[in-house]
Design a protein around this motif. Structure first.
Motif, PDB file in Angstrom:
ATOM      1  N   PHE A   1      14.018   4.407   2.075  1.00 15.77           N
ATOM      2  CA  PHE A   1      12.629   3.955   2.109  1.00 15.77           C
ATOM      3  C   PHE A   1      11.683   5.135   2.293  1.00 15.77           C
ATOM      4  O   PHE A   1      10.667   5.250   1.597  1.00 15.77           O
ATOM      5  CB  PHE A   1      12.396   2.937   3.225  1.00 15.77           C
ATOM      6  CG  PHE A   1      12.921   1.564   2.914  1.00 15.77           C
ATOM      7  CD1 PHE A   1      12.599   0.925   1.734  1.00 15.77           C
ATOM      8  CD2 PHE A   1      13.731   0.899   3.814  1.00 15.77           C
ATOM      9  CE1 PHE A   1      13.074  -0.347   1.446  1.00 15.77           C
ATOM     10  CE2 PHE A   1      14.217  -0.361   3.547  1.00 15.77           C
ATOM     11  CZ  PHE A   1      13.890  -0.988   2.356  1.00 15.77           C
ATOM     12  N   VAL A   2      12.017   6.025   3.211  1.00 11.22           N
ATOM     13  CA  VAL A   2      11.168   7.195   3.462  1.00 11.22           C
ATOM     14  C   VAL A   2      11.128   8.081   2.215  1.00 11.22           C
ATOM     15  O   VAL A   2      10.066   8.588   1.834  1.00 11.22           O
ATOM     16  CB  VAL A   2      11.665   7.982   4.694  1.00 11.22           C
ATOM     17  CG1 VAL A   2      10.964   9.311   4.822  1.00 11.22           C
ATOM     18  CG2 VAL A   2      11.472   7.158   5.958  1.00 11.22           C
ATOM     19  N   GLY A   3      12.270   8.262   1.548  1.00 11.25           N
ATOM     20  CA  GLY A   3      12.309   9.057   0.328  1.00 11.25           C
ATOM     21  C   GLY A   3      11.465   8.448  -0.778  1.00 11.25           C
ATOM     22  O   GLY A   3      10.782   9.161  -1.518  1.00 11.25           O
ATOM     23  N   ALA A   4      11.500   7.141  -0.893  1.00  9.79           N
ATOM     24  CA  ALA A   4      10.701   6.473  -1.924  1.00  9.79           C
ATOM     25  C   ALA A   4       9.211   6.633  -1.648  1.00  9.79           C
ATOM     26  O   ALA A   4       8.422   6.887  -2.567  1.00  9.79           O
ATOM     27  CB  ALA A   4      11.066   4.991  -1.990  1.00  9.79           C
ATOM     28  N   ILE A   5       8.831   6.518  -0.391  1.00 13.93           N
ATOM     29  CA  ILE A   5       7.420   6.690  -0.024  1.00 13.93           C
ATOM     30  C   ILE A   5       6.987   8.129  -0.302  1.00 13.93           C
ATOM     31  O   ILE A   5       5.902   8.381  -0.826  1.00 13.93           O
ATOM     32  CB  ILE A   5       7.192   6.292   1.438  1.00 13.93           C
ATOM     33  CG1 ILE A   5       7.371   4.776   1.588  1.00 13.93           C
ATOM     34  CG2 ILE A   5       5.811   6.715   1.920  1.00 13.93           C
ATOM     35  CD1 ILE A   5       7.419   4.289   3.015  1.00 13.93           C
ATOM     36  N   PHE A   6       7.845   9.093   0.032  1.00 15.83           N
ATOM     37  CA  PHE A   6       7.529  10.502  -0.212  1.00 15.83           C
ATOM     38  C   PHE A   6       7.350  10.771  -1.698  1.00 15.83           C
ATOM     39  O   PHE A   6       6.410  11.452  -2.111  1.00 15.83           O
ATOM     40  CB  PHE A   6       8.638  11.382   0.368  1.00 15.83           C
ATOM     41  CG  PHE A   6       8.425  12.846   0.134  1.00 15.83           C
ATOM     42  CD1 PHE A   6       7.473  13.534   0.848  1.00 15.83           C
ATOM     43  CD2 PHE A   6       9.181  13.523  -0.807  1.00 15.83           C
ATOM     44  CE1 PHE A   6       7.269  14.886   0.640  1.00 15.83           C
ATOM     45  CE2 PHE A   6       8.994  14.864  -1.028  1.00 15.83           C
ATOM     46  CZ  PHE A   6       8.031  15.551  -0.298  1.00 15.83           C
ATOM     47  N   GLN A   7       8.229  10.229  -2.523  1.00 12.57           N
ATOM     48  CA  GLN A   7       8.104  10.406  -3.965  1.00 12.57           C
ATOM     49  C   GLN A   7       6.819   9.776  -4.493  1.00 12.57           C
ATOM     50  O   GLN A   7       6.142  10.344  -5.347  1.00 12.57           O
ATOM     51  CB  GLN A   7       9.296   9.804  -4.695  1.00 12.57           C
ATOM     52  CG  GLN A   7      10.549  10.608  -4.558  1.00 12.57           C
ATOM     53  CD  GLN A   7      11.704  10.016  -5.346  1.00 12.57           C
ATOM     54  OE1 GLN A   7      11.580   8.936  -5.919  1.00 12.57           O
ATOM     55  NE2 GLN A   7      12.816  10.727  -5.371  1.00 12.57           N
ATOM     56  N   PHE A   8       6.482   8.623  -3.969  1.00 10.87           N
ATOM     57  CA  PHE A   8       5.244   7.960  -4.389  1.00 10.87           C
ATOM     58  C   PHE A   8       4.035   8.819  -4.050  1.00 10.87           C
ATOM     59  O   PHE A   8       3.123   8.971  -4.866  1.00 10.87           O
ATOM     60  CB  PHE A   8       5.140   6.585  -3.728  1.00 10.87           C
ATOM     61  CG  PHE A   8       3.878   5.855  -4.067  1.00 10.87           C
ATOM     62  CD1 PHE A   8       3.706   5.303  -5.323  1.00 10.87           C
ATOM     63  CD2 PHE A   8       2.858   5.735  -3.138  1.00 10.87           C
ATOM     64  CE1 PHE A   8       2.536   4.636  -5.648  1.00 10.87           C
ATOM     65  CE2 PHE A   8       1.685   5.073  -3.451  1.00 10.87           C
ATOM     66  CZ  PHE A   8       1.527   4.524  -4.713  1.00 10.87           C
ATOM     67  N   VAL A   9       4.021   9.395  -2.849  1.00 11.95           N
ATOM     68  CA  VAL A   9       2.903  10.242  -2.437  1.00 11.95           C
ATOM     69  C   VAL A   9       2.826  11.483  -3.325  1.00 11.95           C
ATOM     70  O   VAL A   9       1.740  11.878  -3.765  1.00 11.95           O
ATOM     71  CB  VAL A   9       3.040  10.627  -0.946  1.00 11.95           C
ATOM     72  CG1 VAL A   9       2.067  11.717  -0.559  1.00 11.95           C
ATOM     73  CG2 VAL A   9       2.838   9.402  -0.075  1.00 11.95           C
ATOM     74  N   CYS A  10       3.960  12.101  -3.621  1.00 10.27           N
ATOM     75  CA  CYS A  10       3.964  13.301  -4.455  1.00 10.27           C
ATOM     76  C   CYS A  10       3.478  13.004  -5.874  1.00 10.27           C
ATOM     77  O   CYS A  10       2.686  13.759  -6.441  1.00 10.27           O
ATOM     78  CB  CYS A  10       5.363  13.914  -4.498  1.00 10.27           C
ATOM     79  SG  CYS A  10       5.856  14.664  -2.950  1.00 10.27           S
ATOM     80  N   ILE A  11       3.951  11.928  -6.444  1.00 10.50           N
ATOM     81  CA  ILE A  11       3.537  11.575  -7.803  1.00 10.50           C
ATOM     82  C   ILE A  11       2.057  11.216  -7.826  1.00 10.50           C
ATOM     83  O   ILE A  11       1.330  11.596  -8.746  1.00 10.50           O
ATOM     84  CB  ILE A  11       4.409  10.427  -8.352  1.00 10.50           C
ATOM     85  CG1 ILE A  11       5.836  10.940  -8.565  1.00 10.50           C
ATOM     86  CG2 ILE A  11       3.834   9.857  -9.642  1.00 10.50           C
ATOM     87  CD1 ILE A  11       6.834   9.875  -8.897  1.00 10.50           C
ATOM     88  N   SER A  12       1.589  10.526  -6.801  1.00 11.81           N
ATOM     89  CA  SER A  12       0.162  10.183  -6.724  1.00 11.81           C
ATOM     90  C   SER A  12      -0.685  11.444  -6.639  1.00 11.81           C
ATOM     91  O   SER A  12      -1.724  11.557  -7.303  1.00 11.81           O
ATOM     92  CB  SER A  12      -0.118   9.307  -5.510  1.00 11.81           C
ATOM     93  OG  SER A  12       0.671   8.164  -5.528  1.00 11.81           O
TER      94      SER A  12
END
Length: 87
Positions: A30-41
């Motif tokens: 979950f934390v990795g998915a949130i981090f990826q979302f923030v980076c892509i955003s």
């Protein structure tokens, strides 16, 4: 649900109770998915800002002289070729 249904559901659960490792993996994902979302955003938002800067550069006239760095590279290449010819 009745108690019979709960017993059947518990017997069908092939994983049993969650241990500490599986919980860490789940929350880590979950934390990795949130981090990826923030980076892509951030990449999308920052690329839109750069496109505004690029449109200002396209507005410059063609007759304007090239940057000094490009001239220096060209002169270096010419000197290198002349030195090679002297050998």
């Amino acid at each position: 649900m009745s108690t019979d249904n709960l017993g059947v559901a518990a017997s069908l659960d092939k994983y049993g109770e969650e241990d500490l490792f599986s919980m860490l993996v789940r929350y880590g994902l979950f934390v990795g998915a949130i981090f990826q979302f923030v980076c892509i955003s951030a990449a999308v938002l920052m690329s839109s800002n750069e496109s505004l800067d690029a449109s200002e550069d396209e507005g410059r006239l063609i007759d304007e002289p090239a940057p000094a760095n490009a001239n220096a590279r060209r002169l270096h290449k010419i000197r290198k070729l002349e030195k090679k010819k002297r050998r």
